[in-house]
Design a protein around this motif. Sequence first.
Motif, PDB file in Angstrom:
ATOM      1  N   ALA A 198      13.300 -11.166  -0.344  1.00 52.43           N
ATOM      2  CA  ALA A 198      12.696  -9.840  -0.402  1.00 52.43           C
ATOM      3  C   ALA A 198      13.690  -8.749  -0.014  1.00 52.43           C
ATOM      4  CB  ALA A 198      11.474  -9.790   0.525  1.00 52.43           C
ATOM      5  N   GLY A 199      14.727  -9.095   0.745  1.00 52.69           N
ATOM      6  CA  GLY A 199      15.722  -8.101   1.124  1.00 52.69           C
ATOM      7  C   GLY A 199      16.540  -7.592  -0.046  1.00 52.69           C
ATOM      8  N   PHE A 200      16.556  -8.315  -1.179  1.00 49.05           N
ATOM      9  CA  PHE A 200      17.311  -7.888  -2.350  1.00 49.05           C
ATOM     10  C   PHE A 200      16.472  -7.023  -3.292  1.00 49.05           C
ATOM     11  CE2 PHE A 200      19.368 -11.745  -0.891  1.00 49.05           C
ATOM     12  CZ  PHE A 200      20.717 -11.404  -0.938  1.00 49.05           C
ATOM     13  N   LEU A 201      15.193  -6.879  -3.027  1.00 46.89           N
ATOM     14  CA  LEU A 201      14.335  -6.073  -3.891  1.00 46.89           C
ATOM     15  C   LEU A 201      14.417  -4.620  -3.482  1.00 46.89           C
ATOM     16  CD1 LEU A 201      11.166  -8.385  -4.015  1.00 46.89           C
ATOM     17  CD2 LEU A 201      13.010  -8.219  -5.699  1.00 46.89           C
ATOM     18  N   PRO A 202      14.338  -3.688  -4.448  1.00 48.23           N
ATOM     19  CA  PRO A 202      14.379  -2.255  -4.104  1.00 48.23           C
ATOM     20  C   PRO A 202      13.115  -1.850  -3.361  1.00 48.23           C
ATOM     21  CG  PRO A 202      13.865  -2.562  -6.428  1.00 48.23           C
ATOM     22  CD  PRO A 202      14.214  -3.923  -5.893  1.00 48.23           C
ATOM     23  N   ASP A 203      13.266  -0.835  -2.523  1.00 53.48           N
ATOM     24  CA  ASP A 203      12.112  -0.314  -1.792  1.00 53.48           C
ATOM     25  C   ASP A 203      11.354   0.679  -2.665  1.00 53.48           C
ATOM     26  OD1 ASP A 203      12.831  -1.766   0.432  1.00 53.48           O
ATOM     27  OD2 ASP A 203      14.096  -0.151   1.249  1.00 53.48           O
ATOM     28  N   TRP A 204      10.089   0.505  -2.724  1.00 58.80           N
ATOM     29  CA  TRP A 204       9.254   1.462  -3.445  1.00 58.80           C
ATOM     30  C   TRP A 204       7.916   1.567  -2.730  1.00 58.80           C
ATOM     31  CZ3 TRP A 204      10.065  -3.402  -5.608  1.00 58.80           C
ATOM     32  CH2 TRP A 204       8.923  -4.198  -5.729  1.00 58.80           C
ATOM     33  N   GLN A 205       7.255   2.682  -2.989  1.00 62.55           N
ATOM     34  CA  GLN A 205       5.958   2.923  -2.378  1.00 62.55           C
ATOM     35  C   GLN A 205       4.937   3.166  -3.476  1.00 62.55           C
ATOM     36  OE1 GLN A 205       6.283   6.181   0.383  1.00 62.55           O
ATOM     37  NE2 GLN A 205       7.295   4.939   1.955  1.00 62.55           N
ATOM     38  N   LEU A 206       3.832   2.507  -3.352  1.00 65.03           N
ATOM     39  CA  LEU A 206       2.756   2.712  -4.318  1.00 65.03           C
ATOM     40  C   LEU A 206       2.041   4.015  -4.006  1.00 65.03           C
ATOM     41  CD1 LEU A 206       1.254  -0.899  -4.458  1.00 65.03           C
ATOM     42  CD2 LEU A 206       2.815   0.189  -6.091  1.00 65.03           C
ATOM     43  N   PRO A 207       1.578   4.728  -5.017  1.00 66.35           N
ATOM     44  CA  PRO A 207       0.837   5.975  -4.763  1.00 66.35           C
ATOM     45  C   PRO A 207      -0.419   5.702  -3.949  1.00 66.35           C
ATOM     46  CG  PRO A 207       0.586   5.259  -7.042  1.00 66.35           C
ATOM     47  CD  PRO A 207       1.651   4.394  -6.453  1.00 66.35           C
ATOM     48  N   GLU A 208      -0.684   6.604  -3.029  1.00 65.64           N
ATOM     49  CA  GLU A 208      -1.847   6.449  -2.165  1.00 65.64           C
ATOM     50  C   GLU A 208      -3.116   6.696  -2.965  1.00 65.64           C
ATOM     51  OE1 GLU A 208      -3.596   8.198   2.070  1.00 65.64           O
ATOM     52  OE2 GLU A 208      -1.693   8.928   1.228  1.00 65.64           O
ATOM     53  N   TRP A 209      -4.034   5.800  -2.816  1.00 71.74           N
ATOM     54  CA  TRP A 209      -5.299   5.921  -3.546  1.00 71.74           C
ATOM     55  C   TRP A 209      -6.427   5.557  -2.607  1.00 71.74           C
ATOM     56  CZ3 TRP A 209      -9.154   2.331  -4.788  1.00 71.74           C
ATOM     57  CH2 TRP A 209     -10.123   2.795  -5.682  1.00 71.74           C
ATOM     58  N   ARG A 210      -7.420   6.404  -2.584  1.00 62.30           N
ATOM     59  CA  ARG A 210      -8.582   6.164  -1.741  1.00 62.30           C
ATOM     60  C   ARG A 210      -9.823   6.080  -2.613  1.00 62.30           C
ATOM     61  NH1 ARG A 210      -7.786  10.352   3.382  1.00 62.30           N
ATOM     62  NH2 ARG A 210      -5.772   9.466   4.107  1.00 62.30           N
ATOM     63  N   PRO A 211     -10.638   5.095  -2.385  1.00 66.51           N
ATOM     64  CA  PRO A 211     -11.868   4.996  -3.177  1.00 66.51           C
ATOM     65  C   PRO A 211     -12.820   6.128  -2.824  1.00 66.51           C
ATOM     66  CG  PRO A 211     -11.894   3.396  -1.398  1.00 66.51           C
ATOM     67  CD  PRO A 211     -10.521   4.016  -1.396  1.00 66.51           C
ATOM     68  N   PRO A 212     -13.626   6.535  -3.782  1.00 66.93           N
ATOM     69  CA  PRO A 212     -14.592   7.611  -3.491  1.00 66.93           C
ATOM     70  C   PRO A 212     -15.587   7.173  -2.419  1.00 66.93           C
ATOM     71  CG  PRO A 212     -15.079   6.565  -5.593  1.00 66.93           C
ATOM     72  CD  PRO A 212     -13.747   6.038  -5.160  1.00 66.93           C
ATOM     73  N   ARG A 213     -15.958   8.129  -1.571  1.00 68.08           N
ATOM     74  CA  ARG A 213     -16.873   7.841  -0.484  1.00 68.08           C
ATOM     75  C   ARG A 213     -18.287   8.209  -0.900  1.00 68.08           C
ATOM     76  NH1 ARG A 213     -16.597  10.291   5.673  1.00 68.08           N
ATOM     77  NH2 ARG A 213     -18.552   9.302   6.432  1.00 68.08           N
ATOM     78  N   VAL A 214     -19.170   7.279  -0.714  1.00 64.78           N
ATOM     79  CA  VAL A 214     -20.580   7.496  -1.073  1.00 64.78           C
ATOM     80  C   VAL A 214     -21.414   7.276   0.182  1.00 64.78           C
ATOM     81  CG1 VAL A 214     -22.504   6.815  -2.519  1.00 64.78           C
ATOM     82  CG2 VAL A 214     -20.166   6.724  -3.428  1.00 64.78           C
ATOM     83  N   ASP A 215     -22.153   8.303   0.574  1.00 59.54           N
ATOM     84  CA  ASP A 215     -23.034   8.194   1.740  1.00 59.54           C
ATOM     85  C   ASP A 215     -24.431   7.809   1.272  1.00 59.54           C
ATOM     86  OD1 ASP A 215     -21.034   8.890   3.531  1.00 59.54           O
ATOM     87  OD2 ASP A 215     -21.398  11.037   3.228  1.00 59.54           O
ATOM     88  N   LEU A 216     -24.854   6.621   1.658  1.00 63.39           N
ATOM     89  CA  LEU A 216     -26.187   6.135   1.297  1.00 63.39           C
ATOM     90  C   LEU A 216     -27.077   6.187   2.534  1.00 63.39           C
ATOM     91  CD1 LEU A 216     -25.236   3.010  -0.857  1.00 63.39           C
ATOM     92  CD2 LEU A 216     -25.912   5.290  -1.668  1.00 63.39           C
TER      93      LEU A 216
END
Length: 291
Positions: A198-216
Amino acid sequence: METWNLTHPSYGLIEVRTGFDREFLAEDGEGPAWPGTVPERFAERPGAGAHPAADAPLVARAKSRWSNPPVRAEVRVGGEVQNRYMDLESGRIPLFGPGPKPELKPMVSIGVDRAKPHLKLTVSPFRELVHLELREGPSVVEFDPPAGSRGAKRRDVMESSDLRRTLIPIAEGVGKGGWALAILVLGPLVGRLLGWLAGFLPDWQLPEWRPPRVDLPVPQLPHADLPLPTIALPEIPEWVALLAEYSKIWVPVVVGIAAGVIALRNHRKSEAAKSQWQQGGQGPDPNDRGA
């Protein structure tokens, strides 16, 4: 093709044949037509359909296992076909069956009545039949393996001493749980290897994603405090905690030792039964097929 034979004083000649479709098809003249066909992916494969020698090295047996077509099996009693199977597996199968059918059936051990006559097969990981027993209730009788087979080599080694006859089934029993030992030993090494790669793989960050919040609307349930007794449990001894922590190591060993002891006991029962047959002792009624 291999043929395991046992002459029973009541049932007559019992035959268990194992081999490839082409071998059964070549012997159609001896009985009902063989329903199996050679799978297309093996029809033109070079070297397919060749049995490795009994003393073949491990690598050659492994290559044969993956390059050969499926190993079929057939059970005959008194020259009559009882069952035909599309595969060869360790387990239990009934001795008597419905006879020849237009298709092969899978070898399934579930539902076999152990009180009725049946066969117990031991098959190696390379689809080699190495041990075969006729069982009926507490009765156990071993088949003599065909000459030149892997089963014959195994028997010759085991008959050299009672120690080997016990140790070989123990090793086979422990081997069934060997995957657990391999995980415990190789797991940390594999983890370090993956971390190094894993040390040979480039560093990348996935875009932050939050699921929609539903108040029931959630109903508020009444809260009740119930008096519960306080139970003081004794402290677990250290040796019990140690056994629980390393159960994946000692359980396969215990199972293997039990398998070795049982195999030695069954061999002695088999020799006693064969001696009784030679002296004129009779087995169960051949007309009683457990219907």
